[in-house]
Design a protein around this motif. Structure first.
Motif, PDB file in Angstrom:
ATOM      1  N   LEU A 203       3.890   5.863  -3.688  1.00 20.46           N
ATOM      2  CA  LEU A 203       5.166   6.523  -3.942  1.00 20.46           C
ATOM      3  C   LEU A 203       5.108   7.271  -5.267  1.00 20.46           C
ATOM      4  N   PRO A 204       5.763   8.437  -5.346  1.00 22.37           N
ATOM      5  CA  PRO A 204       5.760   9.179  -6.616  1.00 22.37           C
ATOM      6  C   PRO A 204       6.450   8.415  -7.745  1.00 22.37           C
ATOM      7  N   LYS A 205       7.515   7.689  -7.420  1.00 19.40           N
ATOM      8  CA  LYS A 205       8.197   6.854  -8.399  1.00 19.40           C
ATOM      9  C   LYS A 205       7.644   5.443  -8.271  1.00 19.40           C
ATOM     10  N   LYS A 206       6.864   5.010  -9.240  1.00 21.56           N
ATOM     11  CA  LYS A 206       6.200   3.721  -9.154  1.00 21.56           C
ATOM     12  C   LYS A 206       7.203   2.574  -9.346  1.00 21.56           C
ATOM     13  N   LEU A 207       7.286   1.700  -8.349  1.00 19.25           N
ATOM     14  CA  LEU A 207       8.155   0.534  -8.434  1.00 19.25           C
ATOM     15  C   LEU A 207       7.450  -0.643  -9.095  1.00 19.25           C
ATOM     16  N   LEU A 208       6.114  -0.656  -9.007  1.00 17.72           N
ATOM     17  CA  LEU A 208       5.317  -1.752  -9.540  1.00 17.72           C
ATOM     18  C   LEU A 208       4.063  -1.204 -10.212  1.00 17.72           C
ATOM     19  N   THR A 209       3.598  -1.906 -11.234  1.00 17.69           N
ATOM     20  CA  THR A 209       2.303  -1.567 -11.828  1.00 17.69           C
ATOM     21  C   THR A 209       1.206  -2.062 -10.885  1.00 17.69           C
ATOM     22  N   PRO A 210      -0.055  -1.644 -11.073  1.00 18.42           N
ATOM     23  CA  PRO A 210      -1.135  -2.159 -10.213  1.00 18.42           C
ATOM     24  C   PRO A 210      -1.191  -3.688 -10.191  1.00 18.42           C
TER      25      PRO A 210
ATOM     26  N   ALA B  13       0.846  -1.200   0.000  1.00 21.20           N
ATOM     27  CA  ALA B  13       0.000   0.000   0.000  1.00 21.20           C
ATOM     28  C   ALA B  13       0.879   1.247   0.000  1.00 21.20           C
ATOM     29  N   LEU B  14       1.948   1.214   0.770  1.00 19.70           N
ATOM     30  CA  LEU B  14       2.895   2.335   0.777  1.00 19.70           C
ATOM     31  C   LEU B  14       3.574   2.480  -0.584  1.00 19.70           C
ATOM     32  N   ALA B  15       3.954   1.331  -1.175  1.00 17.29           N
ATOM     33  CA  ALA B  15       4.611   1.367  -2.483  1.00 17.29           C
ATOM     34  C   ALA B  15       3.697   1.947  -3.553  1.00 17.29           C
ATOM     35  N   SER B  16       2.398   1.728  -3.406  1.00 18.32           N
ATOM     36  CA  SER B  16       1.446   2.196  -4.424  1.00 18.32           C
ATOM     37  C   SER B  16       1.290   3.712  -4.446  1.00 18.32           C
TER      38      SER B  16
ATOM     39  N   LEU C 235       1.757  -5.034  -8.278  1.00 16.33           N
ATOM     40  CA  LEU C 235       1.575  -4.954  -6.829  1.00 16.33           C
ATOM     41  C   LEU C 235       0.884  -6.209  -6.301  1.00 16.33           C
ATOM     42  N   PHE C 236      -0.163  -6.638  -6.980  1.00 14.13           N
ATOM     43  CA  PHE C 236      -0.895  -7.823  -6.527  1.00 14.13           C
ATOM     44  C   PHE C 236      -0.023  -9.069  -6.588  1.00 14.13           C
ATOM     45  N   HIS C 237       0.726  -9.232  -7.662  1.00  9.82           N
ATOM     46  CA  HIS C 237       1.564 -10.419  -7.795  1.00  9.82           C
ATOM     47  C   HIS C 237       2.750 -10.371  -6.823  1.00  9.82           C
ATOM     48  N   ALA C 238       3.268  -9.183  -6.569  1.00  9.06           N
ATOM     49  CA  ALA C 238       4.326  -9.046  -5.561  1.00  9.06           C
ATOM     50  C   ALA C 238       3.776  -9.379  -4.178  1.00  9.06           C
ATOM     51  N   TRP C 239       2.512  -9.021  -3.929  1.00  5.81           N
ATOM     52  CA  TRP C 239       1.862  -9.368  -2.663  1.00  5.81           C
ATOM     53  C   TRP C 239       1.784 -10.884  -2.504  1.00  5.81           C
ATOM     54  N   LEU C 240       1.381 -11.579  -3.565  1.00  3.51           N
ATOM     55  CA  LEU C 240       1.316 -13.042  -3.519  1.00  3.51           C
ATOM     56  C   LEU C 240       2.690 -13.643  -3.242  1.00  3.51           C
TER      57      LEU C 240
END
Length: 259
Positions: free
Chosen positions: A28-35, A23-26, A38-43
């Motif tokens: 951030l001004p510089k996006k580390l992950l696409t939406p 949620a914090l990563a989402s 984010l879900f797949h990184a969560w898994l």
């Protein structure tokens, strides 16, 4: 009120921790992950925490943070030359699993062993080594590629040693190669510091990462352009698998030799 046992439940910790961090990563001004990334990184994060706990989680987080950072090195220049990662380095699902599928399989294997469903002597040691080696390999590959594209003064095709432009598939440079070795050393030492591998295992991870990274360059120079299915993500899976297998093989050979 949740009891202490609830808080100690690895599933609850994994779900809560990954939800908060992503949620914090989402935002951030510089996006580390696409939406979707984010879900797949969560898994992936939930799987790693449940099977390997905080030590395994720390290693994969180290890979993700350092890998994301080096991807942004010289980004403006690489974008101008057309050799930058797509989406300015933001990872999608294909990047998450291309980088960490081998590590996830190793972690799942450890989880199965710890559950008592399978009992194989020395297999947990090998799977933990494979886990760290696969991430060492991917970080070495990412760092070598990104540093080489940004700072490589002379780049050569690995199969012919002929000079080629930066960003060419299969190209290597001294600057990128040395940076990749340093990256593999760093993450392997993190694996040692948290107790996933011993000092000898650090050596196997570094050597395996070097072998796999160079073989990945050979694949890029010889095969990748010939087969549409051989995407960067598929090559990354092959690369990390070679790294894991190489480290485990080296460890087994060493054990047999000294026994």
């Amino acid at each position: 009120m949740l009891s202490f046992i609830d808080f100690a439940n690895p599933w609850l910790v994994a779900i809560g921790l990954n939800t908060v961090l992503l949620a914090l990563a989402s935002i951030l001004p510089k996006k580390l992950l696409t939406p979707a990334g984010l879900f797949h990184a969560w898994l992936l994060g939930v799987l790693i925490w449940v099977t390997l706990g905080w030590p395994g989680y720390l290693v994969v987080m180290f890979y993700f943070l350092v890998g994301s950072s080096v991807t942004r090195i010289g980004m403006a220049q690489k974008e101008a030359e057309g050799i930058a990662e797509k989406r300015s380095g933001a990872r999608g699902p294909e990047n998450v699993w291309g980088s960490a599928l081998t590590a996830a399989v190793c972690a799942l294997g450890v989880g199965i062993l710890n559950s008592g469903l399978l009992i194989v002597s020395n297999l947990e040691f090998l799977l933990l080594l494979g886990y760290v080696a696969s991430l060492s390999t991917k970080l070495a590959d990412t760092t070598a590629s990104e540093v080489g594209k940004a700072y490589g003064k002379r780049t050569f095709l690995i199969t012919t040693l002929q000079p080629v432009s930066r960003g060419t598939e299969g190209a290597v440079s001294l600057e990128g190669t040395m940076a990749g070795v340093v990256a593999s050393i760093a993450i392997a030492c993190v694996g040692w510091a948290v107790g996933l591998v011993d000092l000898l295992g650090v050596c196997w991870c570094i050597l395996a990462a070097f072998i796999a990274t160079n073989l990945e360059s050979v694949i890029g120079a010889t095969l990748q352009s010939k087969y549409d299915w051989l995407t960067n993500e598929v090559v990354n899976i092959i690369n990390t698998l070679i790294g894991a297998i190489a480290a485990m093989t080296l460890a087994l050979i060493w054990k047999i030799t000294i026994s």
